[in-house]
Design a protein around this motif. Structure first.
Motif, PDB file in Angstrom:
ATOM      1  N   GLU A 170       6.325   1.692  -0.693  1.00 46.58           N
ATOM      2  CA  GLU A 170       6.199   2.817  -1.627  1.00 46.58           C
ATOM      3  C   GLU A 170       5.775   4.059  -0.862  1.00 46.58           C
ATOM      4  O   GLU A 170       4.702   4.113  -0.282  1.00 46.58           O
ATOM      5  CB  GLU A 170       5.177   2.485  -2.713  1.00 46.58           C
ATOM      6  N   VAL A 171       6.638   5.065  -0.858  1.00 39.95           N
ATOM      7  CA  VAL A 171       6.405   6.297  -0.105  1.00 39.95           C
ATOM      8  C   VAL A 171       6.497   7.482  -1.056  1.00 39.95           C
ATOM      9  O   VAL A 171       7.379   7.540  -1.906  1.00 39.95           O
ATOM     10  CB  VAL A 171       7.443   6.472   1.029  1.00 39.95           C
ATOM     11  N   THR A 226       9.416   8.852  -3.412  1.00 40.97           N
ATOM     12  CA  THR A 226       9.148   9.715  -4.559  1.00 40.97           C
ATOM     13  C   THR A 226       8.651  11.035  -3.999  1.00 40.97           C
ATOM     14  O   THR A 226       8.400  11.161  -2.800  1.00 40.97           O
ATOM     15  CB  THR A 226       8.093   9.097  -5.499  1.00 40.97           C
ATOM     16  N   ARG A 227       8.509  12.032  -4.869  1.00 44.45           N
ATOM     17  CA  ARG A 227       8.074  13.325  -4.367  1.00 44.45           C
ATOM     18  C   ARG A 227       7.099  13.960  -5.344  1.00 44.45           C
ATOM     19  O   ARG A 227       7.118  13.669  -6.531  1.00 44.45           O
ATOM     20  CB  ARG A 227       9.260  14.237  -4.123  1.00 44.45           C
ATOM     21  N   MET A 228       6.264  14.837  -4.805  1.00 46.11           N
ATOM     22  CA  MET A 228       5.298  15.562  -5.605  1.00 46.11           C
ATOM     23  C   MET A 228       5.159  16.947  -4.991  1.00 46.11           C
ATOM     24  O   MET A 228       5.082  17.077  -3.767  1.00 46.11           O
ATOM     25  CB  MET A 228       3.944  14.827  -5.581  1.00 46.11           C
ATOM     26  N   SER A 229       5.118  17.970  -5.839  1.00 44.18           N
ATOM     27  CA  SER A 229       4.949  19.316  -5.303  1.00 44.18           C
ATOM     28  C   SER A 229       3.511  19.494  -4.813  1.00 44.18           C
ATOM     29  O   SER A 229       2.606  18.757  -5.210  1.00 44.18           O
ATOM     30  CB  SER A 229       5.268  20.364  -6.372  1.00 44.18           C
ATOM     31  N   SER A 230       3.303  20.488  -3.989  1.00 40.94           N
ATOM     32  CA  SER A 230       1.974  20.755  -3.448  1.00 40.94           C
ATOM     33  C   SER A 230       0.984  21.106  -4.552  1.00 40.94           C
ATOM     34  O   SER A 230      -0.177  20.708  -4.488  1.00 40.94           O
ATOM     35  CB  SER A 230       2.044  21.890  -2.425  1.00 40.94           C
ATOM     36  N   LEU A 284      14.539  21.388  -1.032  1.00 41.58           N
ATOM     37  CA  LEU A 284      15.530  20.689  -0.218  1.00 41.58           C
ATOM     38  C   LEU A 284      14.907  19.440   0.403  1.00 41.58           C
ATOM     39  O   LEU A 284      15.511  18.364   0.394  1.00 41.58           O
ATOM     40  CB  LEU A 284      16.083  21.603   0.882  1.00 41.58           C
ATOM     41  N   GLU A 285      13.704  19.575   0.904  1.00 38.88           N
ATOM     42  CA  GLU A 285      12.998  18.424   1.489  1.00 38.88           C
ATOM     43  C   GLU A 285      12.751  17.349   0.440  1.00 38.88           C
ATOM     44  O   GLU A 285      12.897  16.157   0.706  1.00 38.88           O
ATOM     45  CB  GLU A 285      11.673  18.895   2.112  1.00 38.88           C
ATOM     46  N   GLN A 286      12.405  17.764  -0.763  1.00 39.21           N
ATOM     47  CA  GLN A 286      12.199  16.808  -1.851  1.00 39.21           C
ATOM     48  C   GLN A 286      13.480  16.027  -2.128  1.00 39.21           C
ATOM     49  O   GLN A 286      13.453  14.808  -2.272  1.00 39.21           O
ATOM     50  CB  GLN A 286      11.748  17.528  -3.126  1.00 39.21           C
ATOM     51  N   GLN A 287      14.614  16.715  -2.179  1.00 35.97           N
ATOM     52  CA  GLN A 287      15.892  16.055  -2.454  1.00 35.97           C
ATOM     53  C   GLN A 287      16.252  15.059  -1.348  1.00 35.97           C
ATOM     54  O   GLN A 287      16.661  13.940  -1.625  1.00 35.97           O
ATOM     55  CB  GLN A 287      17.012  17.085  -2.585  1.00 35.97           C
ATOM     56  N   MET A 302       0.847  -1.179   0.000  1.00 39.19           N
ATOM     57  CA  MET A 302       0.000   0.000   0.000  1.00 39.19           C
ATOM     58  C   MET A 302       0.891   1.239   0.000  1.00 39.19           C
ATOM     59  O   MET A 302       1.854   1.326   0.745  1.00 39.19           O
ATOM     60  CB  MET A 302      -0.909  -0.008   1.235  1.00 39.19           C
ATOM     61  N   ARG A 303       0.524   2.185  -0.812  1.00 40.36           N
ATOM     62  CA  ARG A 303       1.295   3.431  -0.925  1.00 40.36           C
ATOM     63  C   ARG A 303       1.047   4.300   0.303  1.00 40.36           C
ATOM     64  O   ARG A 303      -0.077   4.452   0.756  1.00 40.36           O
ATOM     65  CB  ARG A 303       0.856   4.163  -2.187  1.00 40.36           C
ATOM     66  N   THR A 304       2.119   4.896   0.812  1.00 43.66           N
ATOM     67  CA  THR A 304       2.024   5.808   1.949  1.00 43.66           C
ATOM     68  C   THR A 304       2.446   7.197   1.495  1.00 43.66           C
ATOM     69  O   THR A 304       3.498   7.363   0.879  1.00 43.66           O
ATOM     70  CB  THR A 304       2.930   5.347   3.108  1.00 43.66           C
ATOM     71  N   LEU A 305       1.620   8.190   1.802  1.00 47.22           N
ATOM     72  CA  LEU A 305       1.906   9.573   1.455  1.00 47.22           C
ATOM     73  C   LEU A 305       2.184  10.359   2.726  1.00 47.22           C
ATOM     74  O   LEU A 305       1.456  10.224   3.712  1.00 47.22           O
ATOM     75  CB  LEU A 305       0.726  10.215   0.732  1.00 47.22           C
ATOM     76  N   PHE A 306       3.223  11.176   2.699  1.00 51.71           N
ATOM     77  CA  PHE A 306       3.507  12.117   3.777  1.00 51.71           C
ATOM     78  C   PHE A 306       3.261  13.516   3.220  1.00 51.71           C
ATOM     79  O   PHE A 306       3.824  13.874   2.194  1.00 51.71           O
ATOM     80  CB  PHE A 306       4.952  11.983   4.271  1.00 51.71           C
ATOM     81  N   VAL A 307       2.425  14.276   3.903  1.00 52.63           N
ATOM     82  CA  VAL A 307       2.041  15.600   3.433  1.00 52.63           C
ATOM     83  C   VAL A 307       2.518  16.641   4.429  1.00 52.63           C
ATOM     84  O   VAL A 307       2.190  16.561   5.619  1.00 52.63           O
ATOM     85  CB  VAL A 307       0.501  15.690   3.267  1.00 52.63           C
TER      86      VAL A 307
END
Length: 169
Positions: free
Chosen positions: A97-98, A117-121, A106-109, A1-6
């Protein structure tokens, strides 16, 4: 299951609708964001952690509240949302999968280096809006499937008689 941190405040400061609410109250914008994201994770089947900074709140201790697959975290005094997210991604980033939602480059890097992985707001905003439209379509489809129209239950002759009565009024 995918986990998202916001990164909660990062999202609030990026989404047009939440920026307007924030002008009146951060509490209202948090509540609205949480409500929107509850629907999102329920539809997508993801786990999500929304992190809000409480680093500048004197004496603040970390608080977590679970709402289904959604966890809302307020960090402790001296801890930023970025610090909390980095620590969590470091612990689980290579095992599951995160994805980290923040516009902080900087946080994305950092989180990318730790396996997320990362996604912008703003990208996330468009993803959520698209998902809200899919939810509305799904609700409408289910409603239409369950409708129980009179014309679908009666024979054609009776339907014609009723139509003539309706027109003669």
């Amino acid at each position: 299951m995918r986990t998202l941190f916001v990164d909660g405040y990062n999202v609030i400061n990026s989404w047009p609708s939440l920026k307007k609410v924030k002008e009146y109250s951060y509490e209202s914008s948090r509540v609205q964001l949480i409500g929107i994201l509850q629907n999102y994770v329920a539809f997508k089947g993801y786990k999500m952690v929304i992190v809000f900074d409480a680093q500048l709140v004197k004496g603040s201790i970390q608080k977590k509240e679970r709402q289904g697959n959604l966890v809302v975290v307020f960090t402790k005094e001296g801890e930023t949302a970025d610090n909390y997210i980095e620590k969590m991604v470091n612990d689980i980033g290579r095992n599951t999968e995160v994805c980290v939602i923040t516009s902080d480059s900087l946080e994305q890097q950092i989180t990318f280096q730790r396996g997320a992985t990362r996604m912008s707001s703003i990208e996330f905003y468009h993803e959520v809006v698209s998902t809200q439209k899919k939810i509305e379509i799904e609700i409408e489809r289910k409603y239409l499937e369950k409708r129980n129209w009179l014309e679908e239950r009666i024979d054609e002759k009776t339907l014609e008689k009723l139509e003539k009565m309706r027109r003669s009024r």
